[in-house]
Design an enzyme around this catalytic site. Structure first.
Site, PDB file in Angstrom:
ATOM      1  CG  ASP A  25      -0.333  -9.997   3.240  1.00 54.72           C
ATOM      2  OD1 ASP A  25      -0.562  -9.639   4.408  1.00 54.72           O
ATOM      3  OD2 ASP A  25       0.694 -10.614   2.905  1.00 54.72           O
TER       4      ASP A  25
ATOM      5  CG  ASP B 146      -9.262 -13.547   6.483  1.00 48.80           C
ATOM      6  OD1 ASP B 146      -8.811 -12.866   5.541  1.00 48.80           O
ATOM      7  OD2 ASP B 146      -8.534 -14.215   7.243  1.00 48.80           O
TER       8      ASP B 146
ATOM      9  CD  GLU C  60     -11.302 -10.721  -7.422  1.00 49.05           C
ATOM     10  OE1 GLU C  60     -11.115 -11.303  -6.343  1.00 49.05           O
ATOM     11  OE2 GLU C  60     -11.572 -11.315  -8.484  1.00 49.05           O
TER      12      GLU C  60
ATOM     13  CE  LYS D 162       6.346  -9.133  11.259  1.00 48.23           C
ATOM     14  NZ  LYS D 162       7.627  -9.802  10.929  1.00 48.23           N
TER      15      LYS D 162
ATOM     16  CG  ASP E  69      -2.878 -11.740  -8.245  1.00 46.87           C
ATOM     17  OD1 ASP E  69      -1.641 -11.842  -8.075  1.00 46.87           O
ATOM     18  OD2 ASP E  69      -3.703 -11.922  -7.337  1.00 46.87           O
TER      19      ASP E  69
END
Length: 224
Positions: free
Chosen positions: A126, A162, A52, A130, A77
């Protein structure tokens, strides 16, 4: 989160047997001893290895590990104070097939050997909307090439997000590159037929999105 809490969690991570924190030097110099040896050295089995990426608090890594005890799961992470919760839960609940690595996703090829990984999950990244942030999107072509090198032939990729932007961007990129999209759903909690491992495991932030009635999307694909 206060700095004292972060420091406490960093210290506690150092004592966890399921947390691995290779130095950048080890990875850049290609001397990391666990590369190619995760099954044998860490999990002591030959079960499938699933990652993950950007695992946050580690809810998905732990949830999948509990759901599939005959598979090995690693959450990755750079923010160790976040995945501290997942690592601690895995220890408290005696979940031996869940581990965590503190490193940058860009270094994934230095952490895993070619064809060492069976599947990769990307959960709520994220979207980097932009244009100048395109190089940081976790499903851009450069990142997909990195994943392709560590994945086994026909290895699966999963994207749960999402962000309608991230969902559409990734679908367009996959079709444009000729990669195989196996399944796509733009609202997994409203449309029938959604995979159970997509709907039954929910992250902290996902619950917040659902409270705001945001649609959660999912794509399963291959990058052969």
């Amino acid at each position: 989160m206060g700095s004292k809490n972060k420091l406490k969690r960093f210290k506690e991570n150092e004592t966890f047997h399921n947390v691995y924190q290779p130095s950048r030097e080890e990875l850049v110099d290609a001397t990391y001893k666990l590369k190619g040896n995760w099954r044998n050295e860490v999990f002591k089995n030959n079960n499938p290895l699933i990652l993950e990426l950007g695992c946050g608090k580690g809810e998905y890594t732990v949830g999948l590990a509990k759901r599939y005890p005959n598979k090995n799961f690693i959450g990755i992470d750079i923010k160790g104070a976040r995945f501290w919760r997942g690592a601690k839960t895995a220890i408290e609940e005696d979940i031996p097939n869940a581990a965590f690595i503190r490193t940058q996703i860009e270094l994934i090829e230095s952490v895993f050997e070619e064809n060492e990984v069976d599947e990769i999950w990307i959960t709520f990244p994220d979207p980097q909307i932009k244009y100048q942030r395109t190089k940081h999107r976790m499903t851009n072509l450069q990142f997909l090439e990195r994943y392709k090198k560590v994945l086994k032939p026909n290895g699966l990729m999963h994207l749960k997000t999402d962000s309608e932007f991230m969902h559409g961007y990734t679908l367009g990129l996959l079709h444009g590159a000729g990669y195989e999209v196996l399944y796509a759903n733009h609202n997994v909690y409203k449309l029938e037929g959604s995979p159970e491992d997509v709907t039954e495991i929910q992250t902290f932030y996902e619950n917040q999105y659902l409270d705001k009635d945001k649609a959660i999307t999912y794509i399963r694909f291959k990058i052969n």
